[in-house]
Scaffold this active site. Sequence first.
Site, mmCIF file in Angstrom:
data_model
loop_
_atom_site.group_PDB
_atom_site.id
_atom_site.type_symbol
_atom_site.label_atom_id
_atom_site.label_comp_id
_atom_site.label_asym_id
_atom_site.label_seq_id
_atom_site.Cartn_x
_atom_site.Cartn_y
_atom_site.Cartn_z
ATOM 1 N N HIS A 72 -5.824 8.042 -2.227
ATOM 2 C CA HIS A 72 -6.259 8.070 -0.834
ATOM 3 C C HIS A 72 -6.085 9.475 -0.266
ATOM 4 O O HIS A 72 -5.000 10.052 -0.339
ATOM 5 C CB HIS A 72 -5.451 7.079 0.005
ATOM 6 C CG HIS A 72 -5.909 5.668 -0.143
ATOM 7 N ND1 HIS A 72 -5.523 4.656 0.716
ATOM 8 C CD2 HIS A 72 -6.740 5.086 -1.043
ATOM 9 C CE1 HIS A 72 -6.092 3.510 0.333
ATOM 10 N NE2 HIS A 72 -6.834 3.757 -0.731
ATOM 11 N N TYR A 201 -3.147 2.008 10.466
ATOM 12 C CA TYR A 201 -1.966 1.776 11.294
ATOM 13 C C TYR A 201 -2.446 1.548 12.713
ATOM 14 O O TYR A 201 -3.087 2.426 13.306
ATOM 15 C CB TYR A 201 -1.029 2.989 11.269
ATOM 16 C CG TYR A 201 -0.369 3.247 9.937
ATOM 17 C CD1 TYR A 201 0.960 2.893 9.721
ATOM 18 C CD2 TYR A 201 -1.056 3.863 8.896
ATOM 19 C CE1 TYR A 201 1.585 3.146 8.500
ATOM 20 C CE2 TYR A 201 -0.448 4.120 7.672
ATOM 21 C CZ TYR A 201 0.870 3.756 7.486
ATOM 22 O OH TYR A 201 1.486 4.011 6.279
ATOM 23 N N PRO A 293 9.705 0.964 7.180
ATOM 24 C CA PRO A 293 8.590 1.206 6.264
ATOM 25 C C PRO A 293 7.379 1.878 6.896
ATOM 26 O O PRO A 293 6.416 2.184 6.185
ATOM 27 C CB PRO A 293 8.234 -0.203 5.777
ATOM 28 C CG PRO A 293 8.691 -1.109 6.871
ATOM 29 C CD PRO A 293 9.908 -0.465 7.460
ATOM 30 N N LYS A 297 8.177 5.754 3.241
ATOM 31 C CA LYS A 297 9.086 6.739 2.660
ATOM 32 C C LYS A 297 10.183 6.163 1.767
ATOM 33 O O LYS A 297 10.839 6.906 1.044
ATOM 34 C CB LYS A 297 9.764 7.547 3.788
ATOM 35 C CG LYS A 297 8.802 8.468 4.510
ATOM 36 C CD LYS A 297 8.427 9.650 3.646
ATOM 37 C CE LYS A 297 7.227 10.395 4.176
ATOM 38 N NZ LYS A 297 5.987 10.096 3.481
ATOM 39 N N TYR A 385 3.420 12.786 5.808
ATOM 40 C CA TYR A 385 2.961 11.561 5.150
ATOM 41 C C TYR A 385 2.786 11.764 3.651
ATOM 42 O O TYR A 385 3.167 10.894 2.852
ATOM 43 C CB TYR A 385 1.643 11.105 5.780
ATOM 44 C CG TYR A 385 1.274 9.678 5.436
ATOM 45 C CD1 TYR A 385 1.788 8.612 6.174
ATOM 46 C CD2 TYR A 385 0.428 9.387 4.370
ATOM 47 C CE1 TYR A 385 1.466 7.303 5.866
ATOM 48 C CE2 TYR A 385 0.106 8.076 4.052
ATOM 49 C CZ TYR A 385 0.624 7.041 4.794
ATOM 50 O OH TYR A 385 0.313 5.743 4.474
#
Length: 394
Positions: A72, A201, A293, A297, A385
Amino acid sequence: MKTQVAIIGAGPSGLLLGQLLHNVGIDTVILERQAPDYVLSRIRAGVLEQGMVDLLRQAGVGQRMDAEGLVHGGFELAFDGRQVHIDLQALTGGKTVMIYGQTEVTRDLMAARQTAGAMTLYETSNVQPHDMKTDRPYLTFEKDGETCRLDCDYIAGCDGFHGVARQSIPSDSLKIFERVYPFGWLGILADTPPVHDELVYARHERGFALCSMRSATRTRYYLQVPAEEKVENWSDQRFWDELKSRLPETLANDLVTGPSIEKSIAPLRSFVVEPMQYGRMFLLGDAAHIVPPTGAKGLNLAASDVSTLFNILLKVYREGRTDLLEKYSEICLRRVWKAERFSWWMTSILHNFPDTDAFSQRITQTELAYFVGSEAGRKTIAENYVGLPYEAIE
């Protein structure tokens, strides 16, 4: 029994450390409380940072991940009825993340260890570390009704938050930092196609939602629920209806629903213990730190701990650099706290907190809008990220 590095826990961090050490000729024995099938039944995260992907390849276990994993180059943030794309590749100079389930990582590492003929003892009980402050530490444990002793040079505690490794350290030798969040994540696993080709998200007045996946045909969805919520209160239909209500209309219309394979509620907490070592015992992964979560990480932090300890032990055995041993905790904690900050920030900015006043709600909304509306803000999100660089061991 005798080995060079005794590893407590056959989850992904213990197995990855064992594989890396085995590949360079350092002997290891892994002790695991559960049976292999139980270890493989744990449903966990599936977003791998660039650094962990590279580390799995270095360990020689990346073939199936590279064949079946989903690369991704970005993800979506949905809020205020709109979607914003965070272009990881463009913002980080080409870095990506890999979607590949923790269960599959564990399966690959188990197979590699078995092929290598390295020793893993499953269904061991009453594991206890001894003499960790000396140069002759050892473990005692019970296996098949017999009490055994494993002498070693070093102990790696990879046995999770509730494991014996951290609990065997005197409490006055540790400092604990912790935050427990007033909500959890209700998650389901389903054999349905993902609603979007990247993770989504979503911040919504009804609560946070996450659209994730394990493969092109298996999805993992999450809803923010109160901390005291019970999973039995949620039928599949109620879950899908609530998820649709929290997604932008275009995504909700594309959502394919189906029966859940697994359904559970995970509490959210931030936790760090300092230091991450006691004499010749080192804590890795969840034994030393927990993150909510939201920032993906947890497993990745465990991998960076593995990388740090592996590279230190490599220099210890090859170059006699025992001076590096006392730097393990300091090096790990620098990266741990940065990941804790990012995970806390993502959690704070995307979730609804009970009893938050109207002013604070507006500030949070504005902060999210500011970050995604600024290239510098998007770059900050992206570089965290995909994972901050591992620190060189010199």
